[in-house]
Design an enzyme around this catalytic site. Structure first.
Site, PDB file in Angstrom:
ATOM      1  N   SER A  82     -54.227 -38.088 -34.226  1.00 14.63           N
ATOM      2  CA  SER A  82     -54.914 -36.849 -33.842  1.00 14.63           C
ATOM      3  C   SER A  82     -54.008 -35.620 -33.873  1.00 14.63           C
ATOM      4  CB  SER A  82     -55.592 -36.990 -32.473  1.00 14.63           C
ATOM      5  OG  SER A  82     -56.630 -37.960 -32.545  1.00 14.63           O
TER       6      SER A  82
ATOM      7  N   HIS B  86     -49.775 -50.127 -40.834  1.00  9.72           N
ATOM      8  CA  HIS B  86     -50.683 -49.219 -40.126  1.00  9.72           C
ATOM      9  C   HIS B  86     -51.548 -50.040 -39.168  1.00  9.72           C
ATOM     10  CE1 HIS B  86     -53.828 -46.327 -39.256  1.00  9.72           C
ATOM     11  NE2 HIS B  86     -53.009 -45.386 -39.703  1.00  9.72           N
TER      12      HIS B  86
ATOM     13  N   GLY C  86     -57.612 -41.084 -34.678  1.00  7.11           N
ATOM     14  CA  GLY C  86     -59.009 -40.762 -34.961  1.00  7.11           C
ATOM     15  C   GLY C  86     -59.848 -40.480 -33.723  1.00  7.11           C
TER      16      GLY C  86
ATOM     17  N   GLU D   5     -47.482 -44.414 -33.969  1.00  5.39           N
ATOM     18  CA  GLU D   5     -48.909 -44.101 -33.952  1.00  5.39           C
ATOM     19  C   GLU D   5     -49.581 -44.883 -32.817  1.00  5.39           C
ATOM     20  OE1 GLU D   5     -50.325 -42.336 -37.945  1.00  5.39           O
ATOM     21  OE2 GLU D   5     -50.781 -44.467 -37.923  1.00  5.39           O
TER      22      GLU D   5
ATOM     23  N   ASN E 211     -52.242 -39.152 -44.733  1.00  9.19           N
ATOM     24  CA  ASN E 211     -52.780 -40.491 -45.010  1.00  9.19           C
ATOM     25  C   ASN E 211     -54.282 -40.325 -45.212  1.00  9.19           C
ATOM     26  OD1 ASN E 211     -53.685 -43.103 -45.053  1.00  9.19           O
ATOM     27  ND2 ASN E 211     -53.127 -43.581 -42.931  1.00  9.19           N
TER      28      ASN E 211
ATOM     29  N   GLU F 244     -54.548 -49.937 -38.474  1.00  8.77           N
ATOM     30  CA  GLU F 244     -55.837 -50.381 -39.055  1.00  8.77           C
ATOM     31  C   GLU F 244     -55.640 -51.642 -39.889  1.00  8.77           C
ATOM     32  OE1 GLU F 244     -56.788 -46.575 -40.765  1.00  8.77           O
ATOM     33  OE2 GLU F 244     -57.093 -45.765 -38.746  1.00  8.77           O
TER      34      GLU F 244
ATOM     35  N   LYS G 155     -56.437 -42.448 -46.070  1.00  8.85           N
ATOM     36  CA  LYS G 155     -57.215 -43.651 -45.731  1.00  8.85           C
ATOM     37  C   LYS G 155     -58.260 -43.906 -46.831  1.00  8.85           C
ATOM     38  CE  LYS G 155     -56.103 -42.918 -40.897  1.00  8.85           C
ATOM     39  NZ  LYS G 155     -56.433 -43.119 -39.495  1.00  8.85           N
TER      40      LYS G 155
HETATM   41  P1  13P Z   1     -55.837 -39.200 -37.387  1.00 10.55           P
HETATM   42  O1  13P Z   1     -54.894 -38.058 -37.681  1.00 10.55           O
HETATM   43  O2  13P Z   1     -57.141 -39.055 -38.062  1.00 10.55           O
HETATM   44  O3  13P Z   1     -55.913 -39.474 -35.918  1.00 10.55           O
HETATM   45  O4  13P Z   1     -55.163 -40.498 -38.050  1.00 10.55           O
HETATM   46  C1  13P Z   1     -53.842 -40.783 -37.791  1.00 10.55           C
HETATM   47  C2  13P Z   1     -53.412 -41.891 -38.670  1.00 10.55           C
HETATM   48  O5  13P Z   1     -53.832 -43.019 -38.529  1.00 10.55           O
HETATM   49  C3  13P Z   1     -52.449 -41.566 -39.737  1.00 10.55           C
HETATM   50  O6  13P Z   1     -51.947 -42.705 -40.338  1.00 10.55           O
END
Ligand code: 13P
Length: 246
Positions: free
Chosen positions: A205, A89, A167, A161, A9, A91, A11
């Site tokens: 992560s 997601h 992150g 997640e 992903n 976010e 982002k």
């Molecule tokens: P990270 O791997 O950067 O923690 O992000 C995970 C994520 O949100 C994947 O959709």
């Protein structure tokens, strides 16, 4: 489930030049399914440089067409070569006001166009501390089930997640992930969906040093990878950790 799925992903990252360099150093590996979910403007560029990986987007409109300025439909994504689209997601839930019902409608829109929705669920740290992990995830899954039914769920991928792991560099331990994945699978079975066949990915992560342990868990069917998917060497190492003999 034997064969694992690893999805990058990206982002809100990338540029034509950066994507080109990243994709030149990535290619599909035998023994694992791989996909990258990229920003809308780069779908065409990435579609032509996939090296055997599958293409996905990071969100989708719940609407098919009409006066919805700025929206992108599932049919458009399918036309651009997408196989997957991430919906719900954390976010998008936290920053763009997507509630459980909206996520359900987006999953339905994806299925309508023949896409595989990657439905994200997961608890915040305070919800975990309060012992409410499966209450929260159960509610998130209920809304998706209400929208697409057990039959629709059989055509989705679920991504667990935990918000506190995204992150932060603090992944769930393999045992923590396994426990939640097993509970999600039980919930899917309760709905009457073919739970054993639905892939449940872990995200948050995932890095080169913890991927192997996470993917070794029986209910972890792959990963949804943020930061590490932006570094070709790391993404390929995470994908290699997911290779199974089947
Ligand atoms: P990270 O791997 O950067 O923690 O992000 C995970 C994520 O949100 C994947 O959709």
């Amino acid at each position: 489930m034997a064969r694992k799925l690893v999805v990058g992903n990206w982002k809100l990252n990338g540029s034509l030049a950066a994507n080109e360099a990243l994709l030149a150093a990535c290619e599909a590996l035998a023994g694992v399914d791989m996909a990258v979910c990229v920003p809308f403007p780069y779908l065409a560029q990435v579609a032509s440089r996939l090296g055997g990986m599958a293409l996905g987007a990071q969100t989708v409109s719940e609407f098919q067409s009409g006066a919805y300025t700025g929206e992108v439909s599932a049919e458009m994504l399918a036309e651009m070569g997408c196989r997957y689209v991430i919906v719900g997601h954390s976010e998008r839930r936290a920053l763009f006001g997507e509630d459980d019902a909206t996520v359900g409608r987006k999953a339905a829109a994806a299925l309508r166009a023949g896409l595989v929705p990657i439905v994200c669920v997961g608890e915040s740290l305070s919800e975990r501390d309060a012992g409410r992990v499966m209450e929260v995830i159960g509610r998130q899954l209920d809304a998706v089930r209400e929208s697409i039914g057990a039959q629709g769920l059989s055509r989705t991928v679920i991504a667990y997640e935990p918000v506190w792991a995204i992150g932060t560099g603090r992944a769930a331990s393999a045992e923590e992930a396994q426990a939640v994945h097993a509970a999600i699978r039980r919930q899917l079975a309760k709905y009457g969906a073919p739970a054993a066949e639905i892939r449940i990915l872990y995200g948050g992560s995932v890095k080169t040093d913890n991927a192997q342990a996470l993917f070794a868990m029986p209910d972890v069917d792959g990963g949804l990878i943020g930061g590490a998917s932006l570094v070709a060497q790391d993404f390929m190492a995470v994908c290699r950790a997911a290779i199974t003999g089947d």
